[in-house]
Design a protein around this motif. Structure first.
Motif, PDB file in Angstrom:
ATOM      1  N   UNK A   1      66.808 -94.094 -13.682  1.00  0.00           N
ATOM      2  CA  UNK A   1      66.151 -94.657 -12.510  1.00  0.00           C
ATOM      3  C   UNK A   1      66.147 -93.567 -11.456  1.00  0.00           C
ATOM      4  N   UNK A   2      65.000 -93.320 -10.819  1.00  0.00           N
ATOM      5  CA  UNK A   2      64.910 -92.297  -9.776  1.00  0.00           C
ATOM      6  C   UNK A   2      64.413 -92.931  -8.490  1.00  0.00           C
TER       7      UNK A   2
ATOM      8  N   UNK B   1      61.256 -89.163 -27.969  1.00  0.00           N
ATOM      9  CA  UNK B   1      60.194 -89.811 -27.216  1.00  0.00           C
ATOM     10  C   UNK B   1      60.761 -90.448 -25.976  1.00  0.00           C
ATOM     11  N   UNK B   2      60.002 -91.367 -25.365  1.00  0.00           N
ATOM     12  CA  UNK B   2      60.448 -92.021 -24.152  1.00  0.00           C
ATOM     13  C   UNK B   2      61.214 -93.275 -24.490  1.00  0.00           C
ATOM     14  N   UNK B   3      62.062 -93.705 -23.583  1.00  0.00           N
ATOM     15  CA  UNK B   3      62.797 -94.942 -23.783  1.00  0.00           C
ATOM     16  C   UNK B   3      61.866 -96.127 -23.634  1.00  0.00           C
ATOM     17  N   UNK B   4      62.163 -97.188 -24.352  1.00  0.00           N
ATOM     18  CA  UNK B   4      61.283 -98.340 -24.354  1.00  0.00           C
ATOM     19  C   UNK B   4      61.835 -99.457 -23.498  1.00  0.00           C
ATOM     20  N   UNK B   5      60.948-100.370 -23.088  1.00  0.00           N
ATOM     21  CA  UNK B   5      61.352-101.624 -22.475  1.00  0.00           C
ATOM     22  C   UNK B   5      61.920-101.529 -21.090  1.00  0.00           C
ATOM     23  N   UNK B   6      62.789-102.495 -20.735  1.00  0.00           N
ATOM     24  CA  UNK B   6      63.376-102.597 -19.416  1.00  0.00           C
ATOM     25  C   UNK B   6      64.605-103.460 -19.476  1.00  0.00           C
TER      26      UNK B   6
ATOM     27  N   UNK C   1      64.674 -86.961 -18.112  1.00  0.00           N
ATOM     28  CA  UNK C   1      63.622 -87.629 -18.871  1.00  0.00           C
ATOM     29  C   UNK C   1      63.168 -86.815 -20.076  1.00  0.00           C
ATOM     30  N   UNK C   2      63.269 -85.513 -19.978  1.00  0.00           N
ATOM     31  CA  UNK C   2      62.832 -84.649 -21.074  1.00  0.00           C
ATOM     32  C   UNK C   2      63.887 -84.469 -22.166  1.00  0.00           C
ATOM     33  N   UNK C   3      65.112 -84.880 -21.884  1.00  0.00           N
ATOM     34  CA  UNK C   3      66.200 -84.509 -22.790  1.00  0.00           C
ATOM     35  C   UNK C   3      66.966 -85.700 -23.356  1.00  0.00           C
TER      36      UNK C   3
ATOM     37  N   UNK D   1      57.830 -87.580 -12.814  1.00  0.00           N
ATOM     38  CA  UNK D   1      58.985 -86.942 -13.445  1.00  0.00           C
ATOM     39  C   UNK D   1      59.201 -87.438 -14.871  1.00  0.00           C
ATOM     40  N   UNK D   2      58.638 -88.592 -15.197  1.00  0.00           N
ATOM     41  CA  UNK D   2      58.904 -89.206 -16.492  1.00  0.00           C
ATOM     42  C   UNK D   2      60.067 -90.170 -16.468  1.00  0.00           C
TER      43      UNK D   2
END
Length: 250
Positions: A194-195, A10-15, A186-188, A210-211
């Motif tokens: 950061x982009x 899934x996606x990374x959480x938080x900051x 972001x997909x892998x 881009x995710x």
């Protein structure tokens, strides 16, 4: 391959957190199953001003909406000048709940109580930075030109990888290679990325799509005709729209 560089579910959480501790968005916890909205990563170099003017401009920008982190760049300043500048700006960022990250100066990080450091992954002392600053401070990897540089940073334990070169003259749109690297990462991978967006605030949309976990903005904020507060507000609106659009395509 280490756990930080394995394919994510899934996606990374938080900051990054302004407490100085490396938290979920720094890749230290498992990724969430659901997508997470990207956050702004504000870059403040000499274009943000100097002295009290810079402090006022940064405070104005941070009043415009959600900003996860502020990266301070030295520009042409020497070590002592950069430290003085950081001494004024770090507290402004932290008071707004943003992590304050300094580019490449470990002594200034300690003296100003900044939350972390941003360094080129191919520098000889990158591994030493990780050893000396973890786990109390964020260590971000920049200077990434190829995929293997990003994977190297993740393997070493970087808290984020940064796509986009800070020493290039920016175009209105994000560099195509930045978009490509961020979308691939972001997909892998689990470690947050950061982009870097372009000089036009509208470029935030393409980067958000881009995710990437964080959308970095620089000239788009400090050169905005309505000021930095309006720029940050607009950037957050564009992120919201991009996130909603991408979510609707799932």
């Amino acid at each position: 391959m280490s756990a930080s560089a394995k394919k994510r579910k899934g996606r990374a959480t938080g900051a990054p957190e302004s407490s100085g501790h490396v938290a979920a968005a720094a890749g230290k916890t498992p990724a969430a199953a659901e997508r997470v909205r990207p956050r702004l990563f504000l870059i403040a170099g000499p274009e943000a001003g100097e002295g009290e003017a810079a402090e006022k401009a940064l405070a104005e920008a941070l009043a415009g909406g959600d900003v996860a982190a502020v990266l301070l760049l030295p520009g042409d300043a020497d070590e002592a000048q950069f430290q003085r500048r950081a001494e004024g700006l770090v507290p402004v960022a932290q008071a707004a709940g943003a992590a304050a990250i300094l580019a490449g100066d470990t002594r200034a990080v300690g003296r100003t109580r900044a939350d972390g450091i941003h360094a080129d992954v191919d520098s000889e002392d990158f591994a030493a930075l990780l050893e000396s600053l973890h786990p109390d401070r964020i260590v971000g990897a920049g200077g990434i030109r190829e995929r293997h540089h990003a994977m190297q940073a993740a393997e070493q334990g970087a808290d984020y990888v940064f796509f986009g070169l800070l020493d290039l003259v920016p175009e209105d749109e994000a560099h195509p290679k930045t978009i490509a690297l961020a979308g691939w990462w972001a997909d892998v991978f689990e470690v947050p990325c950061v982009a870097l967006a372009g000089a036009a605030i509208a470029s935030v949309t393409g980067v958000a799509l881009t995710g990437a976990d964080f959308v970095a903005v620089r000239q788009a904020v400090w050169s905005h005709p309505d000021g930095p507060r309006a720029a940050v507000a607009e950037a957050n609106r564009l992120i919201d729209e991009a996130f909603a659009s991408a979510d609707g395509l799932r």
